[in-house]
Design an enzyme around this catalytic site. Structure first.
Site, mmCIF file in Angstrom:
data_model
loop_
_atom_site.group_PDB
_atom_site.id
_atom_site.type_symbol
_atom_site.label_atom_id
_atom_site.label_comp_id
_atom_site.label_asym_id
_atom_site.label_seq_id
_atom_site.Cartn_x
_atom_site.Cartn_y
_atom_site.Cartn_z
ATOM 1 N N ASP A 8 38.059 -29.508 19.751
ATOM 2 C CA ASP A 8 38.175 -29.738 18.320
ATOM 3 C C ASP A 8 37.600 -31.128 18.031
ATOM 4 O OD1 ASP A 8 39.158 -29.445 15.612
ATOM 5 O OD2 ASP A 8 40.785 -30.782 16.195
ATOM 6 N N ASP A 10 38.245 -33.503 14.817
ATOM 7 C CA ASP A 10 39.169 -34.488 14.238
ATOM 8 C C ASP A 10 40.466 -34.566 15.041
ATOM 9 O OD1 ASP A 10 37.877 -35.156 11.404
ATOM 10 O OD2 ASP A 10 37.648 -33.014 11.761
#
Length: 215
Positions: A8, A10
């Site tokens: 991922d 963020d």
């Protein structure tokens, strides 16, 4: 054998919260409202622009006003993608180790490509990543498994030989639905009320380099 690691963006690969907080607070200041503390914004940072506007302005705005502030936030953020953003602590060392062992790594995020692509470029990661899948790359974002499966197709690896790392329940759900090894990142943007243990990830890690125990 693990052939690839997907991350991922963020709160997992990069610490983007300071610049998202800056964008929200600039939007609040323009609206003659008090800025919020970074500590209150950080847990919401990876959830997208709408939750950030709700955090700053509440849930009582009419649709047009809400969208006006949301677009303001996005405009400020696009101009300040890497004002303070850096890799999460320890992530640089993990990426180097993966590359030294010829293990591909890539990004699968729900952040739209118009932010993801320049952000990765400004962090000098675009050429290093084996793939970059944004929230609008496929027809379904996470927690649907399609973005992760598409990443595997691009890299030429089997999902079962891939690790997915994320700091949100939707990340772990997507990874499990794609039949990947899932690592829940406690170092990411978790709200105090979240129970990471209930996500049913294959493991919970407190530092990026703990990923190497799974390779």
């Amino acid at each position: 054998m693990v052939d690839a690691v997907l991350l991922d963006l963020d709160g997992t690969l990069a610490d983007t919260a300071p610049d998202l907080a800056y964008a929200l607070n600039q939007t609040l200041i323009k609206a003659d409202r008090e800025p919020l503390s970074f500590e209150s914004i950080r847990p919401v940072a990876s959830n997208g622009s709408a939750p950030l506007i709700e955090l700053g302005f509440g849930t009582q705005l009419d649709e047009a006003t809400f969208e006006h502030y949301r677009q303001q936030l996005l405009d400020v953020y696009l101009q300040n993608l890497t004002r303070e953003t850096t890799l999460m602590e320890g992530m640089g060392a993990l990426l180097q180790t993966l590359e030294q062992h010829s293990i591909a790594w890539g990004v699968v995020t729900n952040k739209p490509a118009r932010f993801t692509d320049p952000l990765m470029a400004q962090l000098n990661l675009s050429a290093r990543a084996a793939c970059i899948i944004s929230g609008d790359t496929t027809e379904h974002p996470k927690p649907h498994p399609r973005p992760l499966l598409f990443a595997c197709e691009l890299m030429g690896v089997q999902p079962q030989q891939c690790i997915y790392m994320g700091d949100a329940q939707r990340d772990i759900e997507a990874g499990k639905r794609a039949k990947m090894i899932t690592l829940a990142c406690r170092f990411g943007y978790l709200a105090p009320e979240e129970s990471i243990e209930q996500w049913n990830a294959d493991a919970i890690i407190d530092h990026p380099e703990e990923t190497l125990q799974w390779i």
